[in-house]
Design a protein around this motif. Structure first.
Motif, PDB file in Angstrom:
ATOM      1  N   LEU A  95       0.823  -1.205   0.000  1.00 53.82           N
ATOM      2  CA  LEU A  95       0.000   0.000   0.000  1.00 53.82           C
ATOM      3  C   LEU A  95       0.860   1.259   0.000  1.00 53.82           C
ATOM      4  CD1 LEU A  95      -3.011   0.611   0.035  1.00 53.82           C
ATOM      5  CD2 LEU A  95      -2.873   0.807   2.501  1.00 53.82           C
ATOM      6  N   ASN A  96       1.966   1.232   0.724  1.00 55.96           N
ATOM      7  CA  ASN A  96       2.855   2.390   0.794  1.00 55.96           C
ATOM      8  C   ASN A  96       3.540   2.633  -0.552  1.00 55.96           C
ATOM      9  OD1 ASN A  96       4.053   4.554   2.082  1.00 55.96           O
ATOM     10  ND2 ASN A  96       5.717   3.343   2.893  1.00 55.96           N
ATOM     11  N   ILE A  97       3.886   1.571  -1.233  1.00 55.09           N
ATOM     12  CA  ILE A  97       4.544   1.705  -2.534  1.00 55.09           C
ATOM     13  C   ILE A  97       3.573   2.211  -3.596  1.00 55.09           C
ATOM     14  CG2 ILE A  97       5.591   0.368  -4.406  1.00 55.09           C
ATOM     15  CD1 ILE A  97       6.789  -1.425  -2.190  1.00 55.09           C
ATOM     16  N   SER A  98       2.323   1.777  -3.514  1.00 51.00           N
ATOM     17  CA  SER A  98       1.377   2.066  -4.601  1.00 51.00           C
ATOM     18  C   SER A  98       0.276   3.049  -4.226  1.00 51.00           C
ATOM     19  CB  SER A  98       0.729   0.754  -5.052  1.00 51.00           C
ATOM     20  OG  SER A  98      -0.080   0.227  -4.027  1.00 51.00           O
ATOM     21  N   THR A  99       0.443   3.825  -3.186  1.00 49.78           N
ATOM     22  CA  THR A  99      -0.629   4.695  -2.704  1.00 49.78           C
ATOM     23  C   THR A  99      -1.055   5.725  -3.741  1.00 49.78           C
ATOM     24  OG1 THR A  99       0.053   4.459  -0.434  1.00 49.78           O
ATOM     25  CG2 THR A  99      -1.277   6.348  -0.917  1.00 49.78           C
ATOM     26  N   LEU A 100      -2.343   5.931  -3.801  1.00 53.03           N
ATOM     27  CA  LEU A 100      -2.935   6.948  -4.653  1.00 53.03           C
ATOM     28  C   LEU A 100      -2.352   8.310  -4.317  1.00 53.03           C
ATOM     29  CD1 LEU A 100      -5.222   8.027  -6.555  1.00 53.03           C
ATOM     30  CD2 LEU A 100      -6.651   8.112  -4.515  1.00 53.03           C
ATOM     31  N   THR A 101      -1.942   9.061  -5.332  1.00 54.12           N
ATOM     32  CA  THR A 101      -1.417  10.412  -5.132  1.00 54.12           C
ATOM     33  C   THR A 101      -2.356  11.394  -5.808  1.00 54.12           C
ATOM     34  OG1 THR A 101       0.841   9.570  -5.121  1.00 54.12           O
ATOM     35  CG2 THR A 101       0.564  11.917  -5.516  1.00 54.12           C
ATOM     36  N   LEU A 102      -3.021  12.217  -5.011  1.00 52.62           N
ATOM     37  CA  LEU A 102      -3.937  13.213  -5.558  1.00 52.62           C
ATOM     38  C   LEU A 102      -3.252  14.553  -5.827  1.00 52.62           C
ATOM     39  CD1 LEU A 102      -7.111  12.577  -3.382  1.00 52.62           C
ATOM     40  CD2 LEU A 102      -6.659  11.815  -5.713  1.00 52.62           C
ATOM     41  N   PHE A 103      -2.239  14.873  -5.023  1.00 54.09           N
ATOM     42  CA  PHE A 103      -1.512  16.127  -5.164  1.00 54.09           C
ATOM     43  C   PHE A 103      -0.016  15.816  -5.254  1.00 54.09           C
ATOM     44  CE2 PHE A 103      -5.201  16.788  -2.405  1.00 54.09           C
ATOM     45  CZ  PHE A 103      -5.937  17.649  -3.193  1.00 54.09           C
ATOM     46  N   PRO A 104       0.535  15.684  -6.449  1.00 51.63           N
ATOM     47  CA  PRO A 104       1.960  15.326  -6.587  1.00 51.63           C
ATOM     48  C   PRO A 104       2.874  16.499  -6.224  1.00 51.63           C
ATOM     49  CG  PRO A 104       0.972  15.634  -8.737  1.00 51.63           C
ATOM     50  CD  PRO A 104      -0.135  15.775  -7.734  1.00 51.63           C
ATOM     51  N   THR A 105       2.917  16.825  -4.948  1.00 59.87           N
ATOM     52  CA  THR A 105       3.634  17.999  -4.466  1.00 59.87           C
ATOM     53  C   THR A 105       5.119  17.964  -4.791  1.00 59.87           C
ATOM     54  OG1 THR A 105       2.059  17.951  -2.649  1.00 59.87           O
ATOM     55  CG2 THR A 105       3.873  19.475  -2.447  1.00 59.87           C
ATOM     56  N   SER A 106       5.767  16.820  -4.571  1.00 63.16           N
ATOM     57  CA  SER A 106       7.205  16.725  -4.843  1.00 63.16           C
ATOM     58  C   SER A 106       7.512  16.951  -6.312  1.00 63.16           C
ATOM     59  CB  SER A 106       7.745  15.356  -4.416  1.00 63.16           C
ATOM     60  OG  SER A 106       7.592  15.181  -3.045  1.00 63.16           O
ATOM     61  N   ILE A 107       6.705  16.371  -7.173  1.00 66.03           N
ATOM     62  CA  ILE A 107       6.929  16.519  -8.616  1.00 66.03           C
ATOM     63  C   ILE A 107       6.692  17.961  -9.045  1.00 66.03           C
ATOM     64  CG2 ILE A 107       6.061  15.836 -10.888  1.00 66.03           C
ATOM     65  CD1 ILE A 107       5.626  13.042  -9.689  1.00 66.03           C
ATOM     66  N   ILE A 108       5.668  18.590  -8.506  1.00 66.23           N
ATOM     67  CA  ILE A 108       5.401  19.992  -8.838  1.00 66.23           C
ATOM     68  C   ILE A 108       6.554  20.876  -8.367  1.00 66.23           C
ATOM     69  CG2 ILE A 108       3.889  21.949  -8.301  1.00 66.23           C
ATOM     70  CD1 ILE A 108       1.551  19.915  -8.268  1.00 66.23           C
ATOM     71  N   THR A 109       7.082  20.592  -7.167  1.00 71.79           N
ATOM     72  CA  THR A 109       8.214  21.369  -6.651  1.00 71.79           C
ATOM     73  C   THR A 109       9.437  21.212  -7.542  1.00 71.79           C
ATOM     74  OG1 THR A 109       7.406  21.089  -4.395  1.00 71.79           O
ATOM     75  CG2 THR A 109       9.700  21.729  -4.648  1.00 71.79           C
ATOM     76  N   LEU A 110       9.732  19.987  -7.954  1.00 70.52           N
ATOM     77  CA  LEU A 110      10.878  19.760  -8.834  1.00 70.52           C
ATOM     78  C   LEU A 110      10.684  20.429 -10.192  1.00 70.52           C
ATOM     79  CD1 LEU A 110      11.749  16.042  -8.096  1.00 70.52           C
ATOM     80  CD2 LEU A 110      13.157  18.039  -7.622  1.00 70.52           C
ATOM     81  N   ARG A 111       9.496  20.337 -10.733  1.00 64.84           N
ATOM     82  CA  ARG A 111       9.239  20.972 -12.041  1.00 64.84           C
ATOM     83  C   ARG A 111       9.347  22.494 -11.939  1.00 64.84           C
ATOM     84  NH1 ARG A 111       7.214  18.091 -16.177  1.00 64.84           N
ATOM     85  NH2 ARG A 111       6.004  19.831 -16.973  1.00 64.84           N
ATOM     86  N   ASN A 112       8.873  23.064 -10.832  1.00 62.43           N
ATOM     87  CA  ASN A 112       8.995  24.510 -10.645  1.00 62.43           C
ATOM     88  C   ASN A 112      10.448  24.936 -10.493  1.00 62.43           C
ATOM     89  OD1 ASN A 112       6.311  25.186 -10.842  1.00 62.43           O
ATOM     90  ND2 ASN A 112       5.931  25.028  -8.659  1.00 62.43           N
ATOM     91  N   SER A 113      11.251  24.107  -9.839  1.00 64.98           N
ATOM     92  CA  SER A 113      12.653  24.469  -9.627  1.00 64.98           C
ATOM     93  C   SER A 113      13.437  24.484 -10.925  1.00 64.98           C
ATOM     94  CB  SER A 113      13.308  23.535  -8.616  1.00 64.98           C
ATOM     95  OG  SER A 113      13.415  22.245  -9.137  1.00 64.98           O
TER      96      SER A 113
END
Length: 190
Positions: free
Chosen positions: A136-154
């Motif tokens: 469950l921890n490996i495959s958990t649903l992600t509704l707000f990909p905060t880390s990816i958005i932060t990396l893309r913004n950087s």
């Protein structure tokens, strides 16, 4: 094993740079990549520190218990052998919430605490709950990909709505598949 992989990758990188004629730019690439890695570390670490603080506030104020009640039916179905009012279930739900918000790295500490509590109850062998929690921890649903958005913004990337929808659908599919396979393969185990 990981050290052999890193040594192989570094060696292959040097060989490829020699054969492509980029050996003289290798020092610049190495220096720039360390600078980039440090910048990424700073940006992500501040985000992780912020969210860990928020999650700590949720835990200390008791809001986590209330949030756990919203997940109680789902968690009872997934973890039938764990007491729904236990600290283990609180840490499991906190880990799930942090994964839902796309903070996979921030969920590591709560996931480790949940796993430690499950291990205290289990003695030596991994239990069905431990395996389920890992899946469950490996495959958990992600509704707000905060880390990816932060990396893309950087890196001045655009936050395309299609990418966020793709991440939500992919993690939803992975989550459902993981739960189904876990229930199939863990059916007779204790």
């Amino acid at each position: 094993m990981i050290d052999y992989i890193w040594i192989t990758l570094v060696f292959l990188g040097i060989l490829i740079s020699i054969f492509t004629g980029n050996i003289f730019t290798l020092d610049k690439i190495i220096l720039n990549s360390t600078s980039d890695a440090f910048d990424i570390f700073l940006k992500l670490s501040f985000m992780i520190i912020f969210w860990n603080g928020i999650f700590n506030i949720l835990y200390e104020t008791g809001l986590l218990k209330k949030m756990t009640k919203y997940l109680s039916r789902f968690l009872k179905f997934i973890f039938p052998e764990i007491d729904p009012n236990s600290k283990t279930m609180e840490y499991i739900s906190l880990t799930l919430f942090s994964n839902i918000f796309g903070l996979g790295v921030a969920s590591t500490s709560t996931g480790l605490k949940a796993f430690k509590l499950m291990k205290e109850e289990a003695k030596d062998k991994p239990t069905k709950s431990m395996i389920t929690f890992l899946i469950l921890n490996i495959s958990t649903l992600t509704l707000f990909p905060t880390s990816i958005i932060t990396l893309r913004n950087s890196y001045n990337g655009t936050n395309d709505f299609k990418l966020i929808i793709a991440i939500i659908l992919t993690t939803l599919f992975g989550n459902i598949t993981g739960i189904i396979l876990d229930k199939i393969f863990n059916r007779g185990k204790k």
